[in-house]
Design a protein around this motif. Structure first.
Motif, short mmCIF file in Angstrom:
data_model
loop_
_atom_site.label_atom_id
_atom_site.label_comp_id
_atom_site.label_asym_id
_atom_site.label_seq_id
_atom_site.Cartn_x
_atom_site.Cartn_y
_atom_site.Cartn_z
N PRO A 150 59.84 -8.69 91.02
CA PRO A 150 59.86 -8.00 89.81
C PRO A 150 59.71 -6.34 90.06
O PRO A 150 58.93 -6.01 90.87
CB PRO A 150 58.67 -8.50 88.91
CG PRO A 150 57.73 -8.79 90.06
CD PRO A 150 58.69 -9.12 91.21
N HIS A 151 60.63 -5.67 89.17
CA HIS A 151 60.32 -4.29 89.26
C HIS A 151 60.51 -3.69 87.67
O HIS A 151 61.15 -4.27 86.91
CB HIS A 151 61.58 -3.50 89.85
CG HIS A 151 61.56 -3.88 91.43
ND1 HIS A 151 61.02 -2.91 92.40
CD2 HIS A 151 61.77 -4.87 92.08
CE1 HIS A 151 61.18 -3.46 93.58
NE2 HIS A 151 61.84 -4.74 93.45
N VAL A 152 60.01 -2.56 87.45
CA VAL A 152 60.06 -1.50 86.34
C VAL A 152 60.71 -0.49 87.13
O VAL A 152 60.17 0.23 88.13
CB VAL A 152 58.83 -1.42 85.42
CG1 VAL A 152 58.52 -2.51 84.79
CG2 VAL A 152 57.74 -0.93 86.26
N VAL A 153 61.52 0.26 86.26
CA VAL A 153 62.34 1.35 86.79
C VAL A 153 62.15 2.53 85.48
O VAL A 153 62.57 2.44 84.19
CB VAL A 153 63.69 1.27 87.09
CG1 VAL A 153 64.41 2.65 87.60
CG2 VAL A 153 64.05 0.17 87.74
N PHE A 154 61.54 3.59 85.98
CA PHE A 154 61.64 4.75 85.07
C PHE A 154 62.35 6.10 85.51
O PHE A 154 62.53 6.32 86.69
CB PHE A 154 60.08 5.54 85.23
CG PHE A 154 58.84 4.37 84.66
CD1 PHE A 154 58.28 4.55 83.30
CD2 PHE A 154 58.33 3.70 85.43
CE1 PHE A 154 57.67 3.68 82.77
CE2 PHE A 154 57.52 2.68 85.05
CZ PHE A 154 56.99 2.69 84.03
N PHE A 155 63.45 6.32 84.59
CA PHE A 155 64.05 7.41 84.73
C PHE A 155 63.43 8.84 84.38
O PHE A 155 63.06 9.11 83.32
CB PHE A 155 65.54 7.22 84.17
CG PHE A 155 66.13 6.08 84.62
CD1 PHE A 155 66.95 6.01 85.89
CD2 PHE A 155 66.24 4.70 84.00
CE1 PHE A 155 67.40 5.15 86.48
CE2 PHE A 155 66.93 3.74 84.60
CZ PHE A 155 67.41 3.92 85.78
N VAL A 156 63.39 9.66 85.08
CA VAL A 156 62.83 11.15 85.02
C VAL A 156 63.51 12.22 85.44
O VAL A 156 64.42 12.00 86.51
CB VAL A 156 61.25 11.04 85.82
CG1 VAL A 156 60.34 10.13 84.97
CG2 VAL A 156 61.50 10.87 87.08
#
Length: 269
Positions: A150-156
């Motif tokens: 499982p992954h969460v991805v934040f775009f910054v």
């Protein structure tokens, strides 16, 4: 009882590989894994990889993070094992079958199909995983995807500015993620280029994370930020990710053998 091992890495994400296909090993306990992975008093690694026989594949690959916990998938380890096998091969993992093959750029791995359903991540309760309506400090509205783990991805705007060593553990252990979570912070350079840093559950900051690169690429593609073929630049180097029309992800990149040795099993039991 002396046990042979191969020390390998994929873009700096390093492994101790134990081959138990011909001669079974005693069970690996979490304290044994932690002792082997210790960089001061053990051999040192991010993950311990055990290869076991499998009736339907060249081998079964079991993956233990440096905290002793067993995980489902590891893209960089898949490339390393693919390099050891030296030919196109099927490898069984706890998340299913993967396929590896030598490539001009290293080893190509068919990572399978991504999952986006909230209960496939899994999350503690239902929500949209494309832009999750929550945040941790400056990190907001991540995309969640399961690519074997499982992954969460934040775009910054600037992923180097994020204090990932501080906020990563908070997100990893949040109650929203019953199996914990890998945390990715990414910056889009252009339609074919992503910069990425990863906090890996059970391992911490890592120079490279193959499944993180796959998850981030697919998340960016779902949001329309990049095309279906991208280069993901991690601190350890680049990985090339494609998400085909057949819904399968292919990751291509290098793997390196560092050295071989043996250790006394009783010293780490």
């Amino acid at each position: 009882m002396r046990i042979p091992f191969v020390k390998m890495h994929g873009l700096g994400n390093d492994f101790i590989v134990l081959d138990a296909r011909a001669t079974p090993l005693p069970p690996l306990s979490p304290p044994s894994v932690r002792a082997l992975a210790d960089r001061n008093e053990g051999i040192g690694c991010d993950q311990v990889i055990v290869l076991e026989p499998d009736a339907d594949a060249a081998c079964r690959m079991r993956i233990y993070n440096q905290d002793g916990g067993e995980v489902e998938a590891c893209g960089n380890a898949s490339r390393a094992v693919g390099m050891l096998l030296g030919e196109p091969a099927r490898i069984m993992t706890n998340s299913g079958m993967i396929n590896t093959r030598p490539d001009d750029s290293g080893i190509a791995v068919d990572m399978g199909e991504p999952r986006f359903e909230w209960d496939a991540i899994p999350l503690a309760y239902a929500m949209d995983t494309l832009a999750m309506p929550l945040g941790w400090e400056e990190l907001e509205q991540p995309t969640a995807v399961n690519v074997g783990n499982p992954h969460v991805v934040f775009f910054v705007e600037d992923n180097d500015a994020v204090l990932l060593d501080q906020i990563g553990p908070q997100i990893e252990h949040d109650e929203l993620f019953p199996e914990r979570i890998n945390v990715n912070v990414a910056s889009i350079e252009d339609r074919s280029t992503i910069r990425l840093r990863v906090w890996e559950r059970g391992a911490g900051l890592t120079r490279a994370c193959g499944t993180g690169a796959c998850a981030t690429a697919v998340a960016a593609m779902r949001r329309g930020l990049v095309d279906r073929e991208v280069t993901v630049h991690l601190p350890g180097g680049p990985l090339f990710i494609t998400w085909g029309e057949d819904n399968r992800i292919t990751m291509t990149g290098p793997a390196t053998e560092s050295f071989r040795g043996t250790f006394e099993w009783g010293d780490y039991a």
